[in-house]
Design an enzyme around this catalytic site. Structure first.
Site, short mmCIF file in Angstrom:
data_model
loop_
_atom_site.label_atom_id
_atom_site.label_comp_id
_atom_site.label_asym_id
_atom_site.label_seq_id
_atom_site.Cartn_x
_atom_site.Cartn_y
_atom_site.Cartn_z
N CYS A 217 29.82 31.63 33.33
CA CYS A 217 31.00 32.46 33.58
C CYS A 217 32.17 31.53 33.87
CB CYS A 217 30.73 33.40 34.75
SG CYS A 217 32.11 34.47 35.19
N CYS B 47 43.11 44.02 41.36
CA CYS B 47 42.11 45.09 41.33
C CYS B 47 41.50 45.21 42.73
CB CYS B 47 41.04 44.80 40.30
SG CYS B 47 41.68 44.72 38.60
N GLU C 46 36.62 28.29 40.18
CA GLU C 46 35.18 28.40 40.33
C GLU C 46 34.54 28.79 39.00
OE1 GLU C 46 34.24 29.31 44.94
OE2 GLU C 46 34.74 31.09 43.77
N CYS D 97 45.01 35.25 40.03
CA CYS D 97 45.09 36.41 39.14
C CYS D 97 46.30 37.24 39.54
CB CYS D 97 43.81 37.24 39.24
SG CYS D 97 43.66 38.52 37.97
N CYS E 206 38.06 43.48 43.68
CA CYS E 206 37.84 42.10 43.23
C CYS E 206 38.45 41.11 44.21
CB CYS E 206 38.44 41.91 41.84
SG CYS E 206 38.22 40.26 41.16
N CYS F 57 29.70 38.94 40.55
CA CYS F 57 30.85 39.54 39.90
C CYS F 57 31.87 40.02 40.93
CB CYS F 57 30.39 40.71 39.04
SG CYS F 57 31.72 41.53 38.16
#
Length: 405
Positions: free
Chosen positions: A137, A148, A124, A144, A151, A383
């Site tokens: 962005c 975290c 994305e 990943c 996230c 975010c």
């Protein structure tokens, strides 16, 4: 449209997975000048011409946004035909395009399979229009590894790194969709802002993935993005965010000249170990030392520290004072980020009064502490909300692919 379904039905465990269709010809879009020269050499362009021809291709691909070799009017007809036989100018496929009520745009992009044992992957990319500028962005990995806790991307396992060309292609797609090319009209179907000026002015590596775990590709992508005769995004307009891969931080500064952002979110090791688990490997003291020695950091090129505001977790006045103490002497600015919720999240956003009180403490200590306005929440583009449905190919699927070959 629906997302690419890479999961298997419960009743199809023994069915062989179909082999992915591979691109018949590679695309030249997003390649560095050196890689363009290699491509030209492979089709017989004499060595003495490679530098000039690579410069021509770079201009047409990355400054003019060419979608056909026939548009390259200063390239000979014979060479255009040769290139068209061997290569394409294909971009990633746009699976979905979503437009938020605040003007934020999110694209889900499908990338071709990299080989017969791999499947297409999805990432994305988000465009955020603001007064006087537009920020793109970009993602650097599919998935990943960092997990975290705040996230959404961290709930998706790492599938693979993106190539430099795949990172650059995200900017190419954005300019296609926005009609943001030099000397060219907006292509049919483009969604074009009406406020004038260049639409993509800034790049942030804050999408899917940890950029410093894919630094070679990130470095080469920045080289292409910052090329003044191509995409022309100044290095000071490019920011790379890391959760704290300390050994690679100096190299990032030396080899890219990019602005640095630190995904901090806590001022104590015990809390940061939970929120940002890489802290167990590179604790706060090591991270701060790497920031203090980051090449080029100065009051004119301050390091950005990102701090997501989590209700009852890291948002107390004591946390604010500890943050100020931690950053003492660093050329820093602090972005306070209201937490953006996602399904299954264990956290809630701090109350607005709490955020304002936190910001005031930081501001009075002499640090810029803007509160980042959440953008694109209604399309899960804010975010920490990015996540695609791509999954790593399981061993059983991989065996089926090998059998299909």
């Amino acid at each position: 449209m629906t997302l690419l379904d890479l999961t298997r039905r419960p009743d199809a465990d023994d069915a062989p997975a179909p082999a992915p269709a591979l691109a018949a010809k590679p695309s030249l879009v997003g390649l560095t000048r050196a890689r363009l020269a290699e491509a030209l050499s492979s089709v017989g362009v004499p060595e003495r011409q490679l530098r000039m021809r690579a410069g021509q291709l770079n201009h047409w691909l990355h400054n003019r946004g060419a979608t056909s070799f026939d548009q390259m009017t200063n390239v000979s007809k014979d060479l255009r035909a040769t290139l068209a036989e061997a290569f394409t100018l294909d971009r990633p496929e746009i699976v979905t395009e979503q437009i938020s009520s605040d003007g934020t745009r999110k694209w889900l992009l499908r990338l071709p399979a990299q080989g017969p044992r791999t499947r297409p992957a999805e990432v994305e990319t988000v465009y955020i229009p603001e007064e006087g500028r537009g920020t793109l962005c970009v993602s650097s990995q599919v998935g990943c590894t960092l997990t975290c806790s705040f996230c959404h991307t961290g709930t998706q396992v790492l599938v693979r790194n993106l190539t430099a060309a795949e990172i650059v292609a995200q900017l190419i797609v954005a300019r296609d969709r926005l009609g943001d090319w030099s000397g060219g009209a907006a292509p049919e179907g483009a969604s074009v802002p009406t406020d004038g000026g260049r639409f993509v002015t800034n790049i942030v590596f804050m999408g899917m993935g940890e950029p410093l775990y894919n630094l070679d590709a990130v470095r080469d992508a920045i080289e292409v993005m910052a090329d003044g005769e191509g995409l022309g995004i100044g290095r000071r307009k490019i920011t790379v965010s890391t959760s704290g891969v300390v050994p690679e931080m100096r190299r990032l500064g030396e080899e890219t000249g990019a602005q640095l952002a630190i995904s901090l979110h806590a001022v104590r090791d015990d809390l940061r170990d939970v929120l940002v688990p890489i802290n167990k490997k590179y604790p706060i003291a090591q991270l701060m030392e790497a920031c203090r020695t980051y090449p080029g950091a100065s009051n004119a090129r301050r390091i950005t520290f990102e701090y997501v505001m989590l209700k009852g977790v890291n948002d107390s006045p004591a946390d604010a004072r500890a943050l100020v103490k931690l950053l003492a002497g660093l050329p820093a600015k602090i972005n306070l980020i209201p937490f953006n919720p996602w399904p299954g999240s264990p956290h809630a956003c701090s109350d607005w009064a709490t955020i304002e009180a936190f910001s005031e403490i930081v501001f009075r200590a002499g640090y810029a502490s803007p509160v980042r306005t959440p953008r694109g929440r209604d399309i899960s583009a804010a975010c920490g909300q990015l996540k695609s449905e791509t999954q790593r190919v399981r061993a059983k699927d991989r065996q089926a692919l090998e059998a299909a070959e």
